[in-house]
Motif scaffolding. Structure first.
Motif, PDB file in Angstrom:
ATOM      1  N   ASP A 115       0.821  -1.207   0.000  1.00  0.00           N
ATOM      2  CA  ASP A 115       0.000   0.000   0.000  1.00  0.00           C
ATOM      3  C   ASP A 115       0.858   1.261   0.000  1.00  0.00           C
ATOM      4  O   ASP A 115       2.096   1.210  -0.079  1.00  0.00           O
ATOM      5  N   ASP A 116       0.197   2.402   0.094  1.00  0.00           N
ATOM      6  CA  ASP A 116       0.878   3.698   0.068  1.00  0.00           C
ATOM      7  C   ASP A 116       1.946   3.772   1.161  1.00  0.00           C
ATOM      8  O   ASP A 116       3.072   4.226   0.927  1.00  0.00           O
ATOM      9  N   ARG A 156       6.012   4.053   0.310  1.00  0.00           N
ATOM     10  CA  ARG A 156       6.763   5.244   0.724  1.00  0.00           C
ATOM     11  C   ARG A 156       7.827   4.905   1.763  1.00  0.00           C
ATOM     12  O   ARG A 156       8.905   5.535   1.782  1.00  0.00           O
ATOM     13  N   ASP A 175       5.562  10.684  -5.226  1.00  0.00           N
ATOM     14  CA  ASP A 175       4.137  10.698  -5.559  1.00  0.00           C
ATOM     15  C   ASP A 175       3.885   9.981  -6.880  1.00  0.00           C
ATOM     16  O   ASP A 175       2.938   9.182  -7.008  1.00  0.00           O
ATOM     17  N   LEU A 176       4.713  10.257  -7.891  1.00  0.00           N
ATOM     18  CA  LEU A 176       4.533   9.638  -9.200  1.00  0.00           C
ATOM     19  C   LEU A 176       4.704   8.125  -9.120  1.00  0.00           C
ATOM     20  O   LEU A 176       3.878   7.363  -9.653  1.00  0.00           O
ATOM     21  N   VAL A 214       4.556   6.079  -6.479  1.00  0.00           N
ATOM     22  CA  VAL A 214       3.544   5.433  -5.644  1.00  0.00           C
ATOM     23  C   VAL A 214       2.204   5.394  -6.362  1.00  0.00           C
ATOM     24  O   VAL A 214       1.508   4.370  -6.364  1.00  0.00           O
ATOM     25  N   ASP A 215       1.819   6.500  -6.988  1.00  0.00           N
ATOM     26  CA  ASP A 215       0.546   6.526  -7.711  1.00  0.00           C
ATOM     27  C   ASP A 215       0.523   5.479  -8.822  1.00  0.00           C
ATOM     28  O   ASP A 215      -0.491   4.806  -9.041  1.00  0.00           O
ATOM     29  N   SER A 216       1.642   5.329  -9.547  1.00  0.00           N
ATOM     30  CA  SER A 216       1.712   4.339 -10.616  1.00  0.00           C
ATOM     31  C   SER A 216       1.573   2.932 -10.059  1.00  0.00           C
ATOM     32  O   SER A 216       0.841   2.095 -10.610  1.00  0.00           O
ATOM     33  N   LEU A 227       0.137   1.943  -7.228  1.00  0.00           N
ATOM     34  CA  LEU A 227      -1.195   1.697  -6.680  1.00  0.00           C
ATOM     35  C   LEU A 227      -2.255   1.572  -7.765  1.00  0.00           C
ATOM     36  O   LEU A 227      -3.302   0.964  -7.541  1.00  0.00           O
ATOM     37  N   ALA A 228      -1.999   2.128  -8.944  1.00  0.00           N
ATOM     38  CA  ALA A 228      -2.962   2.052 -10.040  1.00  0.00           C
ATOM     39  C   ALA A 228      -2.923   0.710 -10.763  1.00  0.00           C
ATOM     40  O   ALA A 228      -3.826   0.408 -11.556  1.00  0.00           O
TER      41      ALA A 228
END
Length: 341
Positions: free
Chosen positions: A146-147, A151, A183-184, A186-188, A190-191
């Motif tokens: 997860d996030d 991180r 951010d980039l 982690v967002d990638s 999680l998507a």
């Protein structure tokens, strides 16, 4: 006497008790007098020994509490075995003291036997093992990638490589670039579609065995991004492959995964981008881990592999302009003095 020698004595005494029970249970007769020799060690505090006697070979794991916990290994081994993955069988266990007795899956890892001629065939077999892993239902109580975990791993690079190894504090523009990068990435991650993730699916953890491969070092398994393990397979710490060949292997895996109904990205170029960004997240984490192993654990030899990971990152930066903030941050890093063993 050093603590590790005391543990080795305890391990030997435990083995002397476990072997008669194992031999009786398996119908092997009486255990012979055998010999125990070092098998391998890794970047953690775990050690492995090989016991051999009258043509039989077994592996002992020493996972000293509280630094190591062998219970996740036992749990995940059971899950993978049920899915038909070739993993060591747990023959005896004392999880409180951190002792396991395992099947011996062989003496050669993929890392030791891979070459340019046999790589296609060996990776095809690795794909089949990975696909079996990724087809597993997400039902067992495993952690999520997860996030928070993503991180935390990225922070290893900032804390141990930048701050501890290079003496660089992140502030101002550097901090902004680092936050944008995190951010980039982690967002990638999680998507992406979620699957069972081995988390260290690389040639050093695959045994050349029958059936092939034997899979090791799976105790940190999580549910997470579908590209993680296959990216790890081709961009690890010990062997590098030409980018065009890696692309071909990734396309082969992607096609096989789609045939199996695994929820990979529908477009191959989208899959490649996700793999690139997932790889950068892992590479930064590993660089941080290697710096931590050096400065916290006194094992500087792992830093020799750091340039390989920066080379992987540089290749991605050249084709992914969305990572320009990371590119600028890395260009401005001071040079570290080489560590001496």
């Amino acid at each position: 006497m050093p603590e590790h020698d005391v543990r080795l004595q305890h391990l030997s005494h435990w083995l002397a008790q476990a072997l008669p029970e194992l031999y009786a249970r398996e119908g092997w007769g009486s255990p012979p007098t055998g010999r125990m020799t070092p098998a391998s060690s890794d970047a953690s505090f775990r050690r492995y020994f090989r016991w051999e006697g009258e043509g039989r070979s077994l592996i002992l794991m020493d996972a000293p509490p509280p630094r190591e916990d062998c219970r996740p290994f036992v749990k995940v081994a059971g899950l993978l075995a049920e899915a038909g993955v070739h993993v060591p069988r747990i023959l005896a266990a004392d999880v409180e003291r951190g002792f396991l007795l395992l099947d011996d899956l062989g003496r050669q890892t993929y890392l030791e036997v891979l070459d340019t001629d046999n790589a296609d065939a060996l990776f095809e077999q690795a794909f089949q093992a990975l696909l079996a892993i990724q087809c597993m239902p997400l039902e067992a109580p495993l952690p999520a990638y997860d996030d928070v975990l993503l991180r935390r791993e990225l922070h290893l690079f900032a804390e141990w490589y930048l701050q501890c190894h290079l003496g660089l504090e992140l502030e101002g523009e550097r901090l902004a670039a680092w936050n944008e990068t995190c951010d980039l990435l982690v967002d990638s991650a999680l998507a992406q579609p979620k699957v069972f993730v081995h988390r260290d699916f690389m040639p050093r953890n695959l045994m050349h065995s029958t059936p092939n491969p034997g899979v090791l070092d799976f105790q940190d398994a999580v549910y997470g991004p579908v590209t993680y393990d296959v990216t790890c397979l081709f961009k690890d710490a010990f062997v590098s492959w030409p980018e065009p060949r890696v692309r071909d292997w990734l396309e082969t895996y992607w096609s096989l995964a789609r045939e199996k109904g695994i929820a990979v990205q529908e477009d191959f170029e989208e899959f490649l981008r996700a793999s690139d960004l997932m790889g950068v997240q892992r590479h930064l984490k590993v660089i941080g881990i290697f710096a931590r192993i050096c400065h916290r654990d006194g094992k500087p030899r792992y830093l020799a592999d750091v340039p390989r990971f920066f080379t992987y990152i540089d290749a991605v930066l050249a084709r992914r302009p969305e990572l320009r903030a990371l590119a600028g941050l890395l260009r401005g890093l001071p040079q570290a003095e080489p560590e001496r063993p």
